[in-house]
Design a protein around this motif. Structure first.
Motif, mmCIF file in Angstrom:
data_model
loop_
_atom_site.group_PDB
_atom_site.id
_atom_site.type_symbol
_atom_site.label_atom_id
_atom_site.label_comp_id
_atom_site.label_asym_id
_atom_site.label_seq_id
_atom_site.Cartn_x
_atom_site.Cartn_y
_atom_site.Cartn_z
ATOM 1 N N THR A 10 0.841 -1.198 0.000
ATOM 2 C CA THR A 10 0.000 0.000 0.000
ATOM 3 C C THR A 10 0.877 1.249 0.000
ATOM 4 O OG1 THR A 10 -0.114 0.320 2.411
ATOM 5 C CG2 THR A 10 -1.678 -1.230 1.426
ATOM 6 N N ARG A 11 0.221 2.400 -0.097
ATOM 7 C CA ARG A 11 0.905 3.697 -0.010
ATOM 8 C C ARG A 11 0.295 4.498 1.141
ATOM 9 N NH1 ARG A 11 5.446 4.143 -3.557
ATOM 10 N NH2 ARG A 11 5.079 2.508 -5.117
ATOM 11 N N PHE A 12 1.179 5.164 1.893
ATOM 12 C CA PHE A 12 0.738 5.950 3.043
ATOM 13 C C PHE A 12 0.045 7.238 2.591
ATOM 14 C CE2 PHE A 12 1.627 9.343 6.141
ATOM 15 C CZ PHE A 12 1.002 8.806 7.259
ATOM 16 N N ILE A 13 -1.116 7.505 3.192
ATOM 17 C CA ILE A 13 -1.837 8.761 2.935
ATOM 18 C C ILE A 13 -1.740 9.684 4.147
ATOM 19 C CG2 ILE A 13 -4.087 9.810 2.435
ATOM 20 C CD1 ILE A 13 -4.824 7.243 0.934
ATOM 21 N N ARG A 14 -2.212 9.208 5.283
ATOM 22 C CA ARG A 14 -2.123 10.015 6.502
ATOM 23 C C ARG A 14 -2.285 9.114 7.727
ATOM 24 N NH1 ARG A 14 -7.153 10.955 4.377
ATOM 25 N NH2 ARG A 14 -8.952 10.601 5.749
ATOM 26 N N ARG A 15 -1.986 9.680 8.869
ATOM 27 C CA ARG A 15 -2.128 8.976 10.137
ATOM 28 C C ARG A 15 -3.284 9.617 10.903
ATOM 29 N NH1 ARG A 15 3.042 7.809 14.144
ATOM 30 N NH2 ARG A 15 1.971 6.485 15.678
ATOM 31 N N LEU A 16 -4.322 8.834 11.162
ATOM 32 C CA LEU A 16 -5.487 9.371 11.864
ATOM 33 C C LEU A 16 -5.192 9.645 13.327
ATOM 34 C CD1 LEU A 16 -8.555 7.332 10.528
ATOM 35 C CD2 LEU A 16 -7.865 9.661 9.953
ATOM 36 N N ASN A 17 -4.477 8.725 13.958
ATOM 37 C CA ASN A 17 -4.087 8.863 15.358
ATOM 38 C C ASN A 17 -2.894 7.948 15.600
ATOM 39 O OD1 ASN A 17 -5.151 6.172 15.973
ATOM 40 N ND2 ASN A 17 -7.191 7.122 15.875
ATOM 41 N N ARG A 18 -2.527 7.741 16.841
ATOM 42 C CA ARG A 18 -1.333 6.943 17.145
ATOM 43 C C ARG A 18 -1.427 5.525 16.591
ATOM 44 N NH1 ARG A 18 -0.379 6.627 23.237
ATOM 45 N NH2 ARG A 18 1.674 5.850 22.641
ATOM 46 N N PHE A 19 -2.630 4.994 16.449
ATOM 47 C CA PHE A 19 -2.776 3.575 16.134
ATOM 48 C C PHE A 19 -3.511 3.279 14.827
ATOM 49 C CE2 PHE A 19 -2.335 3.732 20.795
ATOM 50 C CZ PHE A 19 -1.261 2.870 20.958
ATOM 51 N N VAL A 20 -3.839 4.285 14.044
ATOM 52 C CA VAL A 20 -4.574 4.033 12.803
ATOM 53 C C VAL A 20 -3.970 4.817 11.642
ATOM 54 C CG1 VAL A 20 -6.803 4.136 11.609
ATOM 55 C CG2 VAL A 20 -6.731 3.595 14.047
ATOM 56 N N LEU A 21 -3.700 4.108 10.533
ATOM 57 C CA LEU A 21 -3.198 4.718 9.309
ATOM 58 C C LEU A 21 -4.262 4.669 8.220
ATOM 59 C CD1 LEU A 21 0.354 3.063 9.019
ATOM 60 C CD2 LEU A 21 -0.267 5.180 10.207
ATOM 61 N N VAL A 22 -4.251 5.679 7.361
ATOM 62 C CA VAL A 22 -5.057 5.656 6.145
ATOM 63 C C VAL A 22 -4.109 5.358 4.994
ATOM 64 C CG1 VAL A 22 -6.578 6.946 4.603
ATOM 65 C CG2 VAL A 22 -6.694 7.322 7.079
ATOM 66 N N LEU A 23 -4.417 4.307 4.215
ATOM 67 C CA LEU A 23 -3.528 3.817 3.175
ATOM 68 C C LEU A 23 -4.304 3.567 1.881
ATOM 69 C CD1 LEU A 23 -1.882 1.084 5.430
ATOM 70 C CD2 LEU A 23 -0.858 3.306 4.914
ATOM 71 N N LYS A 24 -3.580 3.491 0.771
ATOM 72 C CA LYS A 24 -4.180 3.132 -0.516
ATOM 73 C C LYS A 24 -3.518 1.866 -1.033
ATOM 74 C CE LYS A 24 -3.093 5.368 -4.291
ATOM 75 N NZ LYS A 24 -2.977 6.427 -5.319
ATOM 76 N N ILE A 25 -4.318 0.850 -1.310
ATOM 77 C CA ILE A 25 -3.793 -0.413 -1.821
ATOM 78 C C ILE A 25 -3.275 -0.205 -3.238
ATOM 79 C CG2 ILE A 25 -4.371 -2.786 -2.455
ATOM 80 C CD1 ILE A 25 -6.372 -2.817 -0.170
ATOM 81 N N ASP A 26 -2.035 -0.594 -3.479
ATOM 82 C CA ASP A 26 -1.398 -0.382 -4.780
ATOM 83 C C ASP A 26 -2.176 -1.000 -5.937
ATOM 84 O OD1 ASP A 26 0.764 1.208 -4.070
ATOM 85 O OD2 ASP A 26 2.217 -0.077 -5.083
ATOM 86 N N GLN A 27 -2.574 -2.233 -5.768
ATOM 87 C CA GLN A 27 -3.136 -2.983 -6.889
ATOM 88 C C GLN A 27 -4.535 -2.507 -7.295
ATOM 89 O OE1 GLN A 27 -3.192 -7.220 -6.262
ATOM 90 N NE2 GLN A 27 -3.288 -7.667 -8.437
ATOM 91 N N THR A 28 -5.333 -2.091 -6.308
ATOM 92 C CA THR A 28 -6.731 -1.749 -6.592
ATOM 93 C C THR A 28 -7.036 -0.258 -6.469
ATOM 94 O OG1 THR A 28 -7.408 -2.048 -4.280
ATOM 95 C CG2 THR A 28 -7.428 -4.000 -5.720
ATOM 96 N N GLY A 29 -6.169 0.488 -5.755
ATOM 97 C CA GLY A 29 -6.445 1.900 -5.511
ATOM 98 C C GLY A 29 -7.425 2.138 -4.380
ATOM 99 N N GLU A 30 -7.890 1.058 -3.738
ATOM 100 C CA GLU A 30 -8.849 1.169 -2.643
ATOM 101 C C GLU A 30 -8.196 1.852 -1.430
ATOM 102 O OE1 GLU A 30 -11.471 -1.698 0.369
ATOM 103 O OE2 GLU A 30 -10.122 -2.577 -1.131
ATOM 104 N N GLN A 31 -8.931 2.759 -0.796
ATOM 105 C CA GLN A 31 -8.443 3.424 0.412
ATOM 106 C C GLN A 31 -8.954 2.669 1.630
ATOM 107 O OE1 GLN A 31 -8.287 7.808 0.503
ATOM 108 N NE2 GLN A 31 -9.353 7.722 2.455
#
Length: 234
Positions: A10-31
């Motif tokens: 995946t690719r890093f988008i942002r960090r919501l808080n200490r324990f949760v990341l928002v990411l985009k899956i490389d193959q599908t583009g799904e967030q």
């Protein structure tokens, strides 16, 4: 050695808080959102578009179905984002006698409690001596030098001070063991600019006879394993 289950890029988008990341899956583009096991700052690693390898967890009780396992630096170095792997690797190494500085010691118990504190491992030798071991995961690095911590750790400093006191009393020997969870780290130093209290606690501990060691690791998207002992500079 610890084997990873099948990982997804995946690719890093942002960090919501200490324990949760928002990411985009490389193959599908799904967030998607993924649990981050390492609550440290990680600001040098978690930059926009950084590669993060995640693992699916089919557990209806979880808030997220994914866990962040590895992150890649700009240079392509893989860094473990799962701090508990340090303890897993050390436990395996203790059971298989792979750590030369613990020769003659055997694992007696994990999560050993002394008074109101709990330490990672209790070891014993044939003379009946007891050794408390506290493990620290290192992911911050500059120019092949690892630094700990990457954020203020009051709990870490407390453990170091308690180990020092126990060593002084003579009931236990004490040890702090740093595990470099990225293979470009060739030594470990204390990051006094981030946490001077922890750095001073380590310095005092060494003066009082607390043992301090570090080990490096080898990592790919299939496994992580301990490679060799590396120097610690206090």
């Amino acid at each position: 050695m610890y084997m990873f289950d099948r990982l997804t890029k995946t690719r890093f988008i942002r960090r919501l808080n200490r324990f949760v990341l928002v990411l985009k899956i490389d193959q599908t583009g799904e967030q998607i959102e993924a649990h981050l096991p390492d609550p440290g700052r990680l600001k040098e690693l978690l930059v926009v578009d950084a590669v993060v390898w995640i693992q699916y967890a089919d557990n209806p009780l979880r808030k997220t179905n994914w866990t962040a396992i590895l992150c890649e630096t700009d240079a392509g170095t893989l860094v473990s984002l799962k701090t508990t792997l340090a303890n897993t690797l050390i436990e395996e190494a203790l059971l298989t006698d792979r750590l030369p500085f613990f020769k003659g010691w055997t694992l007696e118990k994990r999560e050993y409690r002394v008074d109101h504190s709990r330490f990672d491992f209790l070891l014993a030798n044939h003379d009946g001596a007891k050794l408390l071991v506290e493990v620290k995961s290192v992911t911050l690095a500059r120019n092949e030098k690892g630094f700990f911590p990457d954020a203020v750790t009051n709990r870490g400093a407390k453990h170091v001070k308690e180990l020092t006191q126990l060593a002084q009393l003579g009931n236990y020997q004490s040890c702090i063991l740093f595990v470099a969870q990225r293979e470009d780290i060739q030594s470990v130093s204390m990051e006094a600019t981030i946490d001077p209290v922890f750095a001073k606690a380590i310095e005092d501990a060494v003066e009082q006879g607390v043992h301090v060691f570090a080990v490096g690791t080898v990592i790919n998207t299939e496994r992580i394993e301990i490679s060799k002992q590396i120097p610690v500079f206090v």
